[in-house]
Motif scaffolding. Structure first.
Motif, PDB file in Angstrom:
ATOM      1  N   LEU A   8       0.805  -1.354   0.008  1.00  0.00           N
ATOM      2  CA  LEU A   8       0.063  -0.119  -0.089  1.00  0.00           C
ATOM      3  C   LEU A   8       0.818   1.213  -0.041  1.00  0.00           C
ATOM      4  CD1 LEU A   8      -2.723  -1.087   2.426  1.00  0.00           C
ATOM      5  CD2 LEU A   8      -2.930  -0.971   0.015  1.00  0.00           C
ATOM      6  N   THR A   9       2.088   1.152   0.638  1.00  0.00           N
ATOM      7  CA  THR A   9       2.792   2.158   0.519  1.00  0.00           C
ATOM      8  C   THR A   9       3.615   2.661  -0.805  1.00  0.00           C
ATOM      9  OG1 THR A   9       3.857   1.980   2.941  1.00  0.00           O
ATOM     10  CG2 THR A   9       5.135   3.310   1.614  1.00  0.00           C
ATOM     11  N   GLY A  10       3.987   1.500  -1.520  1.00  0.00           N
ATOM     12  CA  GLY A  10       4.345   1.652  -2.906  1.00  0.00           C
ATOM     13  C   GLY A  10       3.262   2.208  -3.938  1.00  0.00           C
ATOM     14  N   PHE A  11       2.055   1.493  -3.437  1.00  0.00           N
ATOM     15  CA  PHE A  11       0.916   1.973  -4.334  1.00  0.00           C
ATOM     16  C   PHE A  11       0.462   3.460  -4.317  1.00  0.00           C
ATOM     17  CE2 PHE A  11      -3.626   2.563  -5.416  1.00  0.00           C
ATOM     18  CZ  PHE A  11      -3.745   1.663  -6.690  1.00  0.00           C
ATOM     19  N   GLY A  12       0.416   3.909  -2.866  1.00  0.00           N
ATOM     20  CA  GLY A  12       0.092   5.098  -2.504  1.00  0.00           C
ATOM     21  C   GLY A  12       1.036   6.402  -3.051  1.00  0.00           C
ATOM     22  N   LEU A  13       2.270   5.926  -2.758  1.00  0.00           N
ATOM     23  CA  LEU A  13       3.189   6.849  -3.339  1.00  0.00           C
ATOM     24  C   LEU A  13       3.393   7.042  -4.718  1.00  0.00           C
ATOM     25  CD1 LEU A  13       5.822   8.608  -2.462  1.00  0.00           C
ATOM     26  CD2 LEU A  13       7.289   6.461  -2.404  1.00  0.00           C
ATOM     27  N   SER A  14       3.548   5.829  -5.417  1.00  0.00           N
ATOM     28  CA  SER A  14       3.593   6.015  -6.916  1.00  0.00           C
ATOM     29  C   SER A  14       2.301   6.594  -7.510  1.00  0.00           C
ATOM     30  CB  SER A  14       3.402   4.426  -7.443  1.00  0.00           C
ATOM     31  OG  SER A  14       3.670   4.471  -9.026  1.00  0.00           O
ATOM     32  N   LEU A  15       1.187   6.418  -7.125  1.00  0.00           N
ATOM     33  CA  LEU A  15       0.097   6.920  -7.607  1.00  0.00           C
ATOM     34  C   LEU A  15       0.128   8.610  -7.513  1.00  0.00           C
ATOM     35  CD1 LEU A  15      -2.774   6.290  -9.074  1.00  0.00           C
ATOM     36  CD2 LEU A  15      -3.844   5.939  -6.882  1.00  0.00           C
ATOM     37  N   GLY A  16       0.427   8.888  -6.206  1.00  0.00           N
ATOM     38  CA  GLY A  16       0.596  10.381  -5.832  1.00  0.00           C
ATOM     39  C   GLY A  16       1.501  11.079  -6.609  1.00  0.00           C
ATOM     40  N   LEU A  17       2.493  10.454  -7.151  1.00  0.00           N
ATOM     41  CA  LEU A  17       3.632  11.201  -7.713  1.00  0.00           C
ATOM     42  C   LEU A  17       3.262  11.108  -9.326  1.00  0.00           C
ATOM     43  CD1 LEU A  17       6.887   9.868  -6.264  1.00  0.00           C
ATOM     44  CD2 LEU A  17       6.090  12.243  -6.251  1.00  0.00           C
ATOM     45  N   ILE A  18       2.509  10.139  -9.919  1.00  0.00           N
ATOM     46  CA  ILE A  18       2.112  10.287 -11.375  1.00  0.00           C
ATOM     47  C   ILE A  18       0.919  11.058 -11.542  1.00  0.00           C
ATOM     48  CG2 ILE A  18       3.444   8.248 -11.745  1.00  0.00           C
ATOM     49  CD1 ILE A  18       0.874   6.587 -11.945  1.00  0.00           C
ATOM     50  N   VAL A  19      -0.100  11.047 -10.783  1.00  0.00           N
ATOM     51  CA  VAL A  19      -1.088  11.939 -10.781  1.00  0.00           C
ATOM     52  C   VAL A  19      -1.026  13.046 -10.853  1.00  0.00           C
ATOM     53  CG1 VAL A  19      -3.608  11.989 -10.360  1.00  0.00           C
ATOM     54  CG2 VAL A  19      -2.617   9.857 -10.077  1.00  0.00           C
ATOM     55  N   ALA A  20      -0.808  13.844 -11.900  1.00  0.00           N
ATOM     56  CA  ALA A  20      -0.344  15.317 -12.111  1.00  0.00           C
ATOM     57  C   ALA A  20      -0.427  15.622 -13.459  1.00  0.00           C
ATOM     58  CB  ALA A  20       1.052  15.469 -11.496  1.00  0.00           C
ATOM     59  N   LEU A  82       7.998  14.424   0.885  1.00  0.00           N
ATOM     60  CA  LEU A  82       6.652  13.972   0.656  1.00  0.00           C
ATOM     61  C   LEU A  82       5.809  15.009   1.427  1.00  0.00           C
ATOM     62  CD1 LEU A  82       7.173  10.171   1.440  1.00  0.00           C
ATOM     63  CD2 LEU A  82       6.359  11.482  -0.729  1.00  0.00           C
ATOM     64  N   GLY A  83       6.557  15.550   2.573  1.00  0.00           N
ATOM     65  CA  GLY A  83       5.574  16.633   3.324  1.00  0.00           C
ATOM     66  C   GLY A  83       5.578  17.989   2.140  1.00  0.00           C
ATOM     67  N   TRP A  84       6.763  18.388   1.583  1.00  0.00           N
ATOM     68  CA  TRP A  84       6.311  19.339   0.907  1.00  0.00           C
ATOM     69  C   TRP A  84       5.583  19.204  -0.384  1.00  0.00           C
ATOM     70  CZ3 TRP A  84       8.112  19.477  -4.297  1.00  0.00           C
ATOM     71  CH2 TRP A  84       8.088  20.735  -5.129  1.00  0.00           C
ATOM     72  N   TYR A  85       5.658  17.768  -0.945  1.00  0.00           N
ATOM     73  CA  TYR A  85       4.856  17.672  -2.246  1.00  0.00           C
ATOM     74  C   TYR A  85       3.214  17.667  -1.499  1.00  0.00           C
ATOM     75  CZ  TYR A  85       3.807  15.633  -6.444  1.00  0.00           C
ATOM     76  OH  TYR A  85       3.343  15.161  -7.741  1.00  0.00           O
ATOM     77  N   GLY A  86       3.034  16.960  -0.476  1.00  0.00           N
ATOM     78  CA  GLY A  86       1.858  17.162   0.096  1.00  0.00           C
ATOM     79  C   GLY A  86       1.011  18.509   0.106  1.00  0.00           C
ATOM     80  N   LEU A  87       1.908  19.228   0.742  1.00  0.00           N
ATOM     81  CA  LEU A  87       1.357  20.944   0.866  1.00  0.00           C
ATOM     82  C   LEU A  87       1.067  21.631  -0.331  1.00  0.00           C
ATOM     83  CD1 LEU A  87       3.539  21.709   4.183  1.00  0.00           C
ATOM     84  CD2 LEU A  87       1.210  21.191   4.061  1.00  0.00           C
ATOM     85  N   SER A  88       2.127  21.129  -1.348  1.00  0.00           N
ATOM     86  CA  SER A  88       2.088  21.832  -2.866  1.00  0.00           C
ATOM     87  C   SER A  88       0.688  21.338  -3.533  1.00  0.00           C
ATOM     88  CB  SER A  88       3.578  21.245  -3.645  1.00  0.00           C
ATOM     89  OG  SER A  88       4.425  21.934  -3.090  1.00  0.00           O
ATOM     90  N   ALA A  89       0.333  20.009  -3.120  1.00  0.00           N
ATOM     91  CA  ALA A  89      -0.899  19.564  -3.553  1.00  0.00           C
ATOM     92  C   ALA A  89      -1.990  20.197  -3.112  1.00  0.00           C
ATOM     93  CB  ALA A  89      -0.795  18.030  -3.539  1.00  0.00           C
ATOM     94  N   LEU A  90      -1.911  20.409  -1.811  1.00  0.00           N
ATOM     95  CA  LEU A  90      -2.960  20.932  -0.981  1.00  0.00           C
ATOM     96  C   LEU A  90      -3.166  22.422  -1.494  1.00  0.00           C
ATOM     97  CD1 LEU A  90      -2.618  19.623   2.640  1.00  0.00           C
ATOM     98  CD2 LEU A  90      -4.210  19.013   0.691  1.00  0.00           C
ATOM     99  N   ARG A  91      -2.075  23.248  -1.714  1.00  0.00           N
ATOM    100  CA  ARG A  91      -1.953  24.459  -2.158  1.00  0.00           C
ATOM    101  C   ARG A  91      -2.625  24.853  -3.435  1.00  0.00           C
ATOM    102  NH1 ARG A  91       2.688  25.773  -0.816  1.00  0.00           N
ATOM    103  NH2 ARG A  91       3.728  25.175  -2.843  1.00  0.00           N
ATOM    104  N   LEU A 196       2.035   9.470   4.284  1.00  0.00           N
ATOM    105  CA  LEU A 196       3.231   8.659   3.998  1.00  0.00           C
ATOM    106  C   LEU A 196       4.467   9.428   4.644  1.00  0.00           C
ATOM    107  CD1 LEU A 196       2.753   7.790   0.328  1.00  0.00           C
ATOM    108  CD2 LEU A 196       2.554   6.314   2.040  1.00  0.00           C
ATOM    109  N   ALA A 197       4.457  10.780   4.675  1.00  0.00           N
ATOM    110  CA  ALA A 197       5.575  11.266   5.300  1.00  0.00           C
ATOM    111  C   ALA A 197       5.624  11.275   6.916  1.00  0.00           C
ATOM    112  CB  ALA A 197       5.649  13.093   5.167  1.00  0.00           C
ATOM    113  N   ALA A 198       4.562  11.145   7.406  1.00  0.00           N
ATOM    114  CA  ALA A 198       4.347  10.881   8.927  1.00  0.00           C
ATOM    115  C   ALA A 198       4.749   9.398   9.074  1.00  0.00           C
ATOM    116  CB  ALA A 198       2.972  11.169   9.408  1.00  0.00           C
TER     117      ALA A 198
END
Length: 209
Positions: A8-20, A82-91, A196-198
């Motif tokens: 699930l970690t690999g799935f979530g990380l990969s999906l989060g990065l390519i969905v852009a 990951l934290g920066w990427y997550g905050l960027s996505a929220l922004r 994931l960062a947490a």
């Protein structure tokens, strides 16, 4: 019962990065709208991601196995990214964009389609930072025996996304042309990345305790 956490970690990380929104996704969408060499394009994108992820995990895993301090450093760096990427996505969710694919233009041969998707995939420096370095470092930091499930999860996420985008293009195009859809997607991506960062930080702190 097998531990699904690495998968699930690999799935979530990969999906989060390519969905852009990007050139590669726009090209896959274009080919899907035209119903032109969709299978070849989707397969190339998914296999390229899988190969790069596996290489990153295997290569970094061999190095990190001999350098525990490096594992900690990369884990902390990965958590920060990951934290920066997550905050960027929220922004981005506050100023959503839209994905537009040109449905016109000349028809491409299979070789031409492969050449273009290869360029969009392999000539993008972010693919090496995201797929090889970031995903590789997170995967290599997984417990012994968890590398395979992690890579499998990341690879399946990539295949699922590109298949949905290519083969479901006519259904997805109107949806992703709406900024609201990207707002919801960025909110989900942001939440996943921060979780994931947490988790990565918790892993470092637990190992140090």
């Amino acid at each position: 019962m097998p531990d699904l956490a690495p998968f699930l970690t690999g799935f979530g990380l990969s999906l989060g990065l390519i969905v852009a929104i990007g050139a590669q996704n726009a090209f896959v969408l274009r080919q899907g709208l035209r119903r032109e060499h969709v299978g070849v394009v989707v397969a190339f994108c998914a296999l390229a991601d899988l190969a790069l992820i596996a290489a990153g995990v295997a290569g970094l895993g061999a190095v990190l196995g001999r350098a525990p301090a490096l594992v900690t450093g990369l884990s902390l760096g990965g958590a920060a990214f990951l934290g920066w990427y997550g905050l960027s996505a929220l922004r981005r969710a506050w100023h959503p964009a839209r994905l537009v694919a040109e449905n016109g233009g000349e028809a491409l041969t299979r070789v031409g389609a492969l050449a273009r998707v290869a360029a969009f995939t392999l000539l993008n420096p972010h693919v090496y930072l995201d797929t090889v370095l970031l995903v590789g470092s997170v995967g290599a930091a997984q417990p012994v025996g968890a590398h395979g499930p992690f890579v499998a999860g990341a690879g399946i996420a990539s295949l699922a996304w590109f298949a949905a985008l290519g083969f479901g293009a006519r259904l997805l195009a109107p949806l992703f042309a709406r900024p609201l859809a990207w707002r919801v997607l960025d909110l989900l991506v942001g939440a996943v990345m921060i979780l994931l960062a947490a988790g990565l930080l918790n892993h470092v702190l637990t190992a140090a305790a």
